[in-house]
Design an enzyme around this catalytic site. Structure first.
Site, short mmCIF file in Angstrom:
data_model
loop_
_atom_site.label_atom_id
_atom_site.label_comp_id
_atom_site.label_asym_id
_atom_site.label_seq_id
_atom_site.Cartn_x
_atom_site.Cartn_y
_atom_site.Cartn_z
CG HIS A 86 -1.84 1.11 1.36
ND1 HIS A 86 -1.75 2.06 2.35
CD2 HIS A 86 -2.90 1.46 0.60
CE1 HIS A 86 -2.72 2.94 2.20
NE2 HIS A 86 -3.43 2.60 1.15
CD GLU A 123 -2.49 2.03 -3.50
OE1 GLU A 123 -1.84 2.33 -2.49
OE2 GLU A 123 -3.68 2.36 -3.64
CG HIS A 166 -3.19 8.94 -0.73
ND1 HIS A 166 -4.02 9.77 -0.01
CD2 HIS A 166 -3.84 7.77 -0.83
CE1 HIS A 166 -5.13 9.11 0.32
NE2 HIS A 166 -5.04 7.89 -0.16
CG ASP A 210 -2.92 6.24 -4.23
OD1 ASP A 210 -3.93 5.59 -4.55
OD2 ASP A 210 -2.36 6.14 -3.13
CA CA Z 1 -4.86 4.03 -3.07
#
Ligand code: CA
Length: 338
Positions: free
Chosen positions: A29, A56, A71, A58
């Site tokens: 994450h 991940e 993010h 963003d």
């Molecule tokens: Ca996310």
């Protein structure tokens, strides 16, 4: 081919595919964000070395249409933008990435996430990497894909990417089609089928529909799509009896907040597993909840330890993967459990 032989090969296929289904995954994450500032290439390198299956990203857009890995749609929480560009806040006092060029964003120093308390910056997770230490930058989405693909080449591994399109409606209001830009970049880097190691995620069902029905067909590619679900309030129909079946027409999986899988009201002796995973699986979708953290106060009270939490979610609730800030712990847990 004889009937018996055909039946035999079908059985093997079934076994292989059910095994593939059973392979549980670890999603880093924002990288190994429990140890290094989130969404820096350093945090991604650490997650990669720790053995995460997917890392991940963003994704948000700059004023000059570059995709960056960040993010928030604002730069406030994780950079020193307020010190370098004090005059560039909007009326709400926030500094929006979309108001800055990539060249400007490259000048920012990235740090642990922080909040302002009594006029002072205080890092959100006290035990994590010290606020303002060392030097980190915001990478572009392209740089990060090249980074992970480069590591795949040099290590011989095949680690996947897991990009999230952040606030697509906000981007559209600002005149930017972020989803098309993301999909085109995925295509440029060879992510073109559901066998390729990418999951594309968003909280917006409206955007997921557009991606599925317009953007992917226009690009001539397919990728696995994940509908993120923050709570029952956002799309109540998803929690109806046939909600997962309806969603499965567009999505390959869901990414629910973990309290939607095991109710927060659970107690050590009484785990309340909801029907969400079962309903998603019955609809042919995977389930990847978020976010599993072992900072003080972050392990729900019904679990005696982070490992027990992982046991409850991976095996009792039967999720297929999960997002964690501490990928090493989940990788170690799955190794001892298999
Ligand atoms: Ca996310």
């Amino acid at each position: 081919m004889g009937k018996r032989k055909l039946l035999g090969s079908l059985l093997v296929l079934l076994l292989v595919s059910s095994q593939a289904m059973a392979q549980k995954i670890v999603i880093a994450h924002r990288g190994a964000s429990g140890y290094l500032p989130e969404h820096t290439l350093e945090a991604k390198a650490m997650a990669y070395a720790m053995g995460a299956d997917y890392i991940e990203q963003d994704v948000v857009m700059t004023s000059d249409d570059h995709l960056i890995v960040l993010h928030d749609i604002t730069l406030d929480r994780t950079t020193d933008v307020d010190e370098q560009f004090p005059a560039r806040a909007r009326e709400d006092g926030r500094y929006y990435a979309i108001d800055f060029t990539l060249e400007e964003i490259r000048q920012l120093n990235v740090s642990e996430g922080y909040e302002i308390e009594n006029g002072k910056k205080v890092q959100s997770y006290a035990n994590r990497f010290p606020l303002g230490s060392s030097v980190f930058r915001i990478p572009t989405f392209r740089e990060e894909i090249e980074f992970i693909q480069g590591l795949n080449k040099s290590t011989g591994n095949d680690i996947g990417i897991y990009p999230e399109i952040k606030q697509p409606e906000f981007h559209r209001e600002e005149g930017k089609d972020i989803s098309t830009a993301v999909v085109n970049l995925l295509k440029d880097y060879g992510y073109t089928s559901k066998q390729d190691k990418v999951f594309l995620q968003t909280f917006s069902f409206e955007e997921l529909e557009i991606i599925k029905q317009q953007i992917l067909p226009a690009a001539g590619i397919e990728v696995n799509l994940i509908q993120l679900i923050g709570g029952p309030g956002s799309y109540p129909w998803m929690f109806a009896e046939d909600g997962m079946d309806k969603l499965a027409f567009f999505a390959d999986g869901i990414g629910p907040e973990k309290g939607l899988v095991v109710a927060r009201t659970s107690t050590p002796g009484d785990l309340e597993i909801t029907s969400l995973v079962q309903r998603a699986h019955a609809a042919g979708m995977q389930v990847h909840p978020y976010t599993y953290r072992l900072d003080p106060g972050q392990v729900p009270r019904y679990a005696a330890s982070f490992e027990e939490l992982l046991e409850q979610h991976y095996f009792q609730a039967d999720v297929d993967g999960l997002f964690t800030d501490f990928p090493d712990k989940a990788v170690q847990f799955l190794r001892t459990r298999n």
